[in-house]
Scaffold this motif. Structure first.
Motif, PDB file in Angstrom:
ATOM      1  N   ALA A  97      38.118  35.039  39.949  1.00  0.00           N
ATOM      2  CA  ALA A  97      37.008  35.731  40.600  1.00  0.00           C
ATOM      3  C   ALA A  97      37.417  37.138  41.016  1.00  0.00           C
ATOM      4  CB  ALA A  97      36.540  34.941  41.818  1.00  0.00           C
ATOM      5  N   VAL A  98      38.633  37.262  41.565  1.00  0.00           N
ATOM      6  CA  VAL A  98      39.091  38.575  42.012  1.00  0.00           C
ATOM      7  C   VAL A  98      39.325  39.500  40.816  1.00  0.00           C
ATOM      8  CG1 VAL A  98      40.913  39.821  43.228  1.00  0.00           C
ATOM      9  CG2 VAL A  98      40.060  37.686  44.138  1.00  0.00           C
ATOM     10  N   THR A 147      35.947  40.702  39.680  1.00  0.00           N
ATOM     11  CA  THR A 147      35.394  41.713  40.583  1.00  0.00           C
ATOM     12  C   THR A 147      36.064  43.059  40.373  1.00  0.00           C
ATOM     13  OG1 THR A 147      35.148  39.933  42.181  1.00  0.00           O
ATOM     14  CG2 THR A 147      34.851  42.175  43.005  1.00  0.00           C
ATOM     15  N   LEU A 167      40.121  43.169  47.173  1.00  0.00           N
ATOM     16  CA  LEU A 167      38.650  43.181  47.162  1.00  0.00           C
ATOM     17  C   LEU A 167      38.128  44.272  48.080  1.00  0.00           C
ATOM     18  CD1 LEU A 167      37.608  39.422  47.255  1.00  0.00           C
ATOM     19  CD2 LEU A 167      37.497  41.003  45.339  1.00  0.00           C
ATOM     20  N   ASN A 173      42.421  39.310  48.812  1.00  0.00           N
ATOM     21  CA  ASN A 173      41.396  39.746  49.764  1.00  0.00           C
ATOM     22  C   ASN A 173      41.492  41.237  50.053  1.00  0.00           C
ATOM     23  OD1 ASN A 173      39.611  37.527  50.964  1.00  0.00           O
ATOM     24  ND2 ASN A 173      41.609  36.572  50.789  1.00  0.00           N
ATOM     25  N   PHE A 202      36.097  47.687  46.786  1.00  0.00           N
ATOM     26  CA  PHE A 202      34.744  48.008  47.235  1.00  0.00           C
ATOM     27  C   PHE A 202      34.717  49.367  47.939  1.00  0.00           C
ATOM     28  CE2 PHE A 202      33.608  43.576  46.431  1.00  0.00           C
ATOM     29  CZ  PHE A 202      32.325  43.741  45.934  1.00  0.00           C
ATOM     30  N   LYS A 248      24.762  60.993  46.499  1.00  0.00           N
ATOM     31  CA  LYS A 248      25.605  60.049  45.785  1.00  0.00           C
ATOM     32  C   LYS A 248      26.452  60.740  44.729  1.00  0.00           C
ATOM     33  CE  LYS A 248      25.666  55.764  43.333  1.00  0.00           C
ATOM     34  NZ  LYS A 248      24.985  54.829  42.523  1.00  0.00           N
ATOM     35  N   ARG A 265      33.672  51.246  36.616  1.00  0.00           N
ATOM     36  CA  ARG A 265      32.719  52.284  36.998  1.00  0.00           C
ATOM     37  C   ARG A 265      33.400  53.593  37.389  1.00  0.00           C
ATOM     38  NH1 ARG A 265      28.511  49.389  36.353  1.00  0.00           N
ATOM     39  NH2 ARG A 265      27.278  51.274  36.404  1.00  0.00           N
ATOM     40  N   LEU A 299      40.074  31.410  42.411  1.00  0.00           N
ATOM     41  CA  LEU A 299      40.165  32.603  43.262  1.00  0.00           C
ATOM     42  C   LEU A 299      40.707  33.781  42.467  1.00  0.00           C
ATOM     43  CD1 LEU A 299      41.309  32.707  46.879  1.00  0.00           C
ATOM     44  CD2 LEU A 299      42.684  34.029  45.329  1.00  0.00           C
ATOM     45  N   TYR A 346      32.548  52.287  46.352  1.00  0.00           N
ATOM     46  CA  TYR A 346      31.224  52.293  46.963  1.00  0.00           C
ATOM     47  C   TYR A 346      31.224  52.734  48.420  1.00  0.00           C
ATOM     48  CZ  TYR A 346      29.384  50.326  42.773  1.00  0.00           C
ATOM     49  OH  TYR A 346      29.014  50.153  41.476  1.00  0.00           O
ATOM     50  N   LEU A 394      35.055  44.693  37.092  1.00  0.00           N
ATOM     51  CA  LEU A 394      33.693  45.235  37.171  1.00  0.00           C
ATOM     52  C   LEU A 394      33.673  46.556  37.925  1.00  0.00           C
ATOM     53  CD1 LEU A 394      31.342  42.225  37.964  1.00  0.00           C
ATOM     54  CD2 LEU A 394      31.134  43.825  36.073  1.00  0.00           C
ATOM     55  N   LEU A 395      34.389  46.576  39.068  1.00  0.00           N
ATOM     56  CA  LEU A 395      34.335  47.769  39.911  1.00  0.00           C
ATOM     57  C   LEU A 395      35.151  48.909  39.317  1.00  0.00           C
ATOM     58  CD1 LEU A 395      34.481  46.210  43.485  1.00  0.00           C
ATOM     59  CD2 LEU A 395      32.497  47.086  42.265  1.00  0.00           C
TER      60      LEU A 395
END
Lengths: 245, 114
Positions: free
Chosen positions: A78-79, A82, A228, A225, A232, A245, A89, A75, A236, A85-86
């Motif tokens: 994975a977090v 993520t 995350l 959580n 996002f 955009k 940007r 867990l 986004y 990656l985010l």
């Protein structure tokens, strides 16, 4: 590979796989005719031995505590992936953000943020006694915070859901588990040995150091959580009124 | 009837695999993967079910009462929570692919380089 070729390859493979799966399933004991002794043994010994009335939590944090440590780091990894990656940007400037408002959503968030949070904390606190535990409660706690976002707006969410605070909470939760395990090792007992004794059955301290593992997992799951959702949203969120955009 | 839960688990598994193999959208693909994964929950819980058994929680219940297997339940619950974060990672990768290649169709992504 074109779609046609893929379908031609897929059809026999899927047919073969279905045959194999159903052949395997057909060999299982009849539904309800559970034979494995392990589950029955845990059900019988968990309460007298570990003073935990919730046998599921006893398995998660005690009998198979080492496996859960691994799960927790899946867990965590994975977090972290993520988030990396985010974040790579970059963030959009404040001015380009757009707020989506709805009175219904706001009322719902306002009504349910508090209760969800309390239910989450209750699930964690009594995880060793009644249904619940660090994983389930952690998700519920994160849900309570997300409802705060729904009730107010993104800005007020950021005050309680600051990345730095969450990064810290997530790391503390994950590390806490290891520290509790190492504490036992340092004192000469096996890794993750319950140092504090089993405690009193049916109470908040009915599990000794498992209660601390439970809380550290809850902290990590809740922070992970929430992080995350935050990441996002941060990168986004969709502008609705013009702007593009 | 005693085979039904297993049949459902097998069906969910195969439907998920089919979805992954024929997907035209990475987000759809990620969801199909979740469906496939969910079949293991149905299977695990079905295996652990004891006829007439209660929840494996003995607060206010006499010890020795027939209860279902707690092990498969603990496997399921940790995996549900962990799988959410895995899906988040896959979705982040899908967003990345969309930003770089302008598409989330795996067929078109196959031709994309860079």
């Amino acid at each position: 590979m074109s779609r046609r070729v893929r379908t031609v390859v897929l059809a026999p493979a899927l047919a073969g796989l279905s045959a194999l799966v159903y052949w395997g399933l057909a060999g299982l004991p009849r539904f309800g005719d559970y034979r494995g002794p392990y589950g029955f043994i845990i059900n019988r010994v968990a309460t007298p031995e570990r003073h935990m009335t919730n046998a599921v939590t006893a398995v998660v944090f005690d009998y198979r505590g080492f496996d859960t440590l691994g799960e927790e780091f899946i867990l965590f990894a994975a977090v972290v992936g993520t988030v990396l990656l985010l974040r790579a940007r970059g963030t959009k400037p404040e001015g380009e953000r757009d707020w989506i408002g709805s009175d219904g959503v706001r009322a719902f968030g306002l009504l349910f943020a508090g209760p969800t949070l309390v239910v989450g904390l209750w699930l964690v606190a009594f995880g060793t006694v009644t249904p619940g535990g660090g994983f389930q409660g952690g998700v519920a706690v994160a849900g309570g915070f997300v409802l705060v976002y729904a009730a107010a707006d993104y800005r007020s969410f950021r005050k309680i859901g600051n990345e730095h605070v969450l990064d810290f909470a997530k790391g503390t939760g994950a590390g806490g588990y290891v520290v509790i395990g190492l504490a036992a090792l340092v004192s000469g007992a096996p890794f993750l040995h319950n140092l504090l004794g089993p405690g009193q059955s049916g109470t908040l301290v009915s599990s000794g150091s498992v209660a601390f593992i439970n809380w550290s997992v809850a902290l990590e799951v809740a922070a992970a959580n929430l992080l995350l959702v935050l990441e996002f949203l941060e990168h986004y969120d969709v502008p609705l009124r013009g702007g593009g955009k | 009837m005693s085979f039904l839960p297993y049949a459902v688990a097998g069906w969910i598994f195969l439907v998920g695999i089919y979805g992954v193999a024929t997907s035209r959208n990475l987000i759809h693909l990620a969801l199909c993967l979740t469906v496939t994964q969910s079949s293991t929950y149905v299977l695990l819980l079905a295996i652990g079910y004891v006829k007439g058994g209660g929840a494996p929680i003995f607060k206010g219940v006499k010890l020795g009462t027939t209860a279902v297997d707690p092990i498969v339940q603990s496997l399921t619950l940790t995996d549900i929570v962990v799988s959410v974060t895995i899906i988040a990672l896959i979705l982040a990768l899908a967003l990345d692919a969309h930003d770089d290649a302008g598409t989330v169709n795996p067929d078109e992504l196959a031709d994309f380089e860079g």
